[in-house]
Design an enzyme around this catalytic site. Structure first.
Site, PDB file in Angstrom:
ATOM      1  N   THR A  10       0.833  -1.213   0.000  1.00  0.00           N
ATOM      2  CA  THR A  10       0.000   0.000   0.000  1.00  0.00           C
ATOM      3  C   THR A  10       0.867   1.263   0.000  1.00  0.00           C
ATOM      4  OG1 THR A  10      -1.553  -1.257   1.320  1.00  0.00           O
ATOM      5  CG2 THR A  10      -1.902   1.108   1.245  1.00  0.00           C
ATOM      6  N   GLU A 123       9.533  10.084   9.364  1.00  0.00           N
ATOM      7  CA  GLU A 123       8.368  10.950   9.623  1.00  0.00           C
ATOM      8  C   GLU A 123       7.049  10.191   9.492  1.00  0.00           C
ATOM      9  OE1 GLU A 123       8.157  14.494  10.498  1.00  0.00           O
ATOM     10  OE2 GLU A 123       6.206  13.579  10.874  1.00  0.00           O
ATOM     11  N   VAL A 126       4.755   7.708  12.450  1.00  0.00           N
ATOM     12  CA  VAL A 126       3.701   8.110  13.408  1.00  0.00           C
ATOM     13  C   VAL A 126       2.786   9.110  12.719  1.00  0.00           C
ATOM     14  CG1 VAL A 126       3.182   9.133  15.650  1.00  0.00           C
ATOM     15  CG2 VAL A 126       5.317   7.855  15.338  1.00  0.00           C
ATOM     16  N   GLY A 128       1.012   8.828  10.015  1.00  0.00           N
ATOM     17  CA  GLY A 128       0.929   8.758   8.542  1.00  0.00           C
ATOM     18  C   GLY A 128       1.399  10.053   7.907  1.00  0.00           C
ATOM     19  N   ILE A 130       0.612  13.082   8.724  1.00  0.00           N
ATOM     20  CA  ILE A 130       0.639  14.254   9.616  1.00  0.00           C
ATOM     21  C   ILE A 130       2.082  14.552  10.020  1.00  0.00           C
ATOM     22  CG2 ILE A 130      -0.151  15.199  11.824  1.00  0.00           C
ATOM     23  CD1 ILE A 130      -2.404  13.112  11.793  1.00  0.00           C
ATOM     24  N   GLU A 184      -6.953  -4.963   9.156  1.00  0.00           N
ATOM     25  CA  GLU A 184      -6.309  -6.115   8.523  1.00  0.00           C
ATOM     26  C   GLU A 184      -7.025  -7.404   8.902  1.00  0.00           C
ATOM     27  OE1 GLU A 184      -2.058  -6.091   8.957  1.00  0.00           O
ATOM     28  OE2 GLU A 184      -2.077  -3.906   8.948  1.00  0.00           O
ATOM     29  N   LYS A 199       3.712   3.756  18.466  1.00  0.00           N
ATOM     30  CA  LYS A 199       3.779   5.157  18.028  1.00  0.00           C
ATOM     31  C   LYS A 199       4.067   6.093  19.207  1.00  0.00           C
ATOM     32  CE  LYS A 199       0.833   4.381  13.985  1.00  0.00           C
ATOM     33  NZ  LYS A 199      -0.552   4.243  13.543  1.00  0.00           N
ATOM     34  N   GLY A 296      -3.065   5.314   5.288  1.00  0.00           N
ATOM     35  CA  GLY A 296      -3.445   5.344   3.874  1.00  0.00           C
ATOM     36  C   GLY A 296      -2.238   5.525   2.975  1.00  0.00           C
TER      37      GLY A 296
END
Ligand code: HSE
Length: 399
Positions: A10, A123, A126, A128, A130, A184, A199, A296
């Site tokens: 992904t 980066e 944690v 995604g 942001i 999942e 995280k 995502g």
């Protein structure tokens, strides 16, 4: 600048798309084009334009001196750790989205990167897409960060939102989340809070400048939350959220992952569905909130590519991260104080005998009542709980 991606799932496929769709702007910002030369995966992707770049042996990348940038989007600690270590020791910069790898081996990989005059950046590990790692490491360096807390798992936030809005049961919502690709097939890491605990371990390590082991973090997931719990939350005008928290205390930190009751006075109250948000509180800064897509393909890939550009800007120089591998002992979680919301079938006299003055919620679910305690430490609450029969559920209240 020639790059390789390890793991064409992904996020890896998202990185390929970002590099291709935004090639012009990336080239301008990086100072030169970033060209994808290899994609490492066990599988083949016939029909996909990426297929000519597919390799199955990571050593092909290790021993290609042209490759200067490597993206790791495989997930898990092994073989990602072995591959990343090999890339760094062969003078390649690495950017990863892999929180399991960063939480377990981050400090060590930063040191290996320093020894080899390259960079290891994470980066995307944690929140995604942001920005949160760089703000903590680069922008709040004049502050003492006293609190970091938030919603750092999109899967569980989606599930809790559906349970709250639709009144649906946990199992049904999990099934729906799996069908939509938000959860999942084996959802354990998300629903039991382990993803969130990795995280917050990473964020606490960066705030503390010392290694925080996720195994030391008391972690509860959302799998015991019921529609009845949701009814009480709604009746109180609150929501149940899976919160990862870090509170500075003396020379260490209380760290925890658990479901909390969150009221509308908290900015986290409005963070629904798959969105994530992280609050930081500095002694000078006060509060700041980072909100956005915490998971995502493209949001996460955007953060990975941001790291690649940063690495291009520091090709000849290791950018140091203050993360000492010596483990930081965390504060004893039994000493942390909360107000607890409790559901029970016990009589009011028994409740008050055990917990003193409490706030009741009655007639929400028949045959029981709810009450919220005053502030008490986790240790004292656990002791009282032992002698207190008929507890149906307990949820901490976010202050
Ligand atoms: N499963 C994770 C989540 C993916 O739902 O937040 C991003 O780390």
């Amino acid at each position: 600048m020639k790059a390789a991606i390890m793991g064409y799932g992904t996020i890896g496929s998202g990185v390929a798309k970002v590099l291709s769709d935004n090639a012009a702007i990336i080239s301008r910002r990086a100072g030169e084009p970033i060209e994808l030369k290899y994609v490492l995966d066990l599988r083949d992707f016939s029909g996909d334009p990426i297929q000519p770049l597919i390799v199955h042996d990571y050593k092909k990348i290790v021993y290609d001196p042209e490759i200067k940038l490597v993206v790791e989007t495989m997930g898990g600690v092994e073989p990602a750790y072995t591959f990343v270590k090999a890339m760094l020791t062969h003078g390649k910069h690495v950017a990863t989205s892999n929180k399991a790898l960063v939480a377990a081996k981050g400090a060590e990989l930063i040191q290996i990167a320093a020894d080899n005059h390259v960079n290891f950046m994470f980066e995307a590990s944690v929140g995604g897409g942001i920005p949160i790692i760089r703000p903590i490491l680069k922008c709040t360096t004049g502050d003492v960060l006293e609190k970091v807390y938030g919603i750092v798992n999109g899967t569980t936030n989606y599930m809790l939102t559906r349970m709250a809005v639709d009144g649906a049961a946990y199992d049904d919502v999990l099934k729906e989340a799996q069908e939509k690709g938000y959860a999942e097939k084996d959802p354990t890491a998300d629903v039991e809070g382990f993803d969130a605990s990795r995280k917050i371990a990473i964020l606490t390590s960066l705030v503390a400048g010392r290694q925080v082991d996720f195994e030391d973090i008391p972690t509860e997931g959302i799998s015991k939350i019921t529609p009845e719990d949701m009814k009480y939350a709604a009746a109180a005008g609150k929501k149940i959220k899976l919160i990862a928290t870090m509170d500075a205390c003396d020379d260490s930190y209380f760290v925890r992952v658990a479901p909390f009751l969150v009221g509308p006075e908290s900015p986290l109250f409005s963070v629904d569905d798959v969105m994530n948000a992280i609050m930081i509180h500095g002694n000078m800064l006060g509060d700041a909130m980072f909100y956005g897509s915490g998971a995502g393909s493209l949001p996460t890939a955007s953060a990975v590519v941001g790291d690649l550009v940063e690495e291009c800007r520091h090709v000849m120089r290791h950018v140091d991260f203050d993360w000492d591998p010596v483990k930081l002992p965390l504060k004893n979680p039994a000493e942390q104080e909360y107000r607890y919301f409790v559901r029970t079938k016990a009589a009011k006299s028994t409740i008050e005998e055990a917990f003193g003055e409490v706030e009741y919620m009655e007639d929400v679910v028949s045959g029981e009542l709810g009450f919220t305690t005053g502030l008490i430490s986790e240790g004292v609450f656990e002791e009282k709980k032992k002698d207190f029969e008929n507890i149906i559920s307990v949820i901490r209240v976010l202050e």
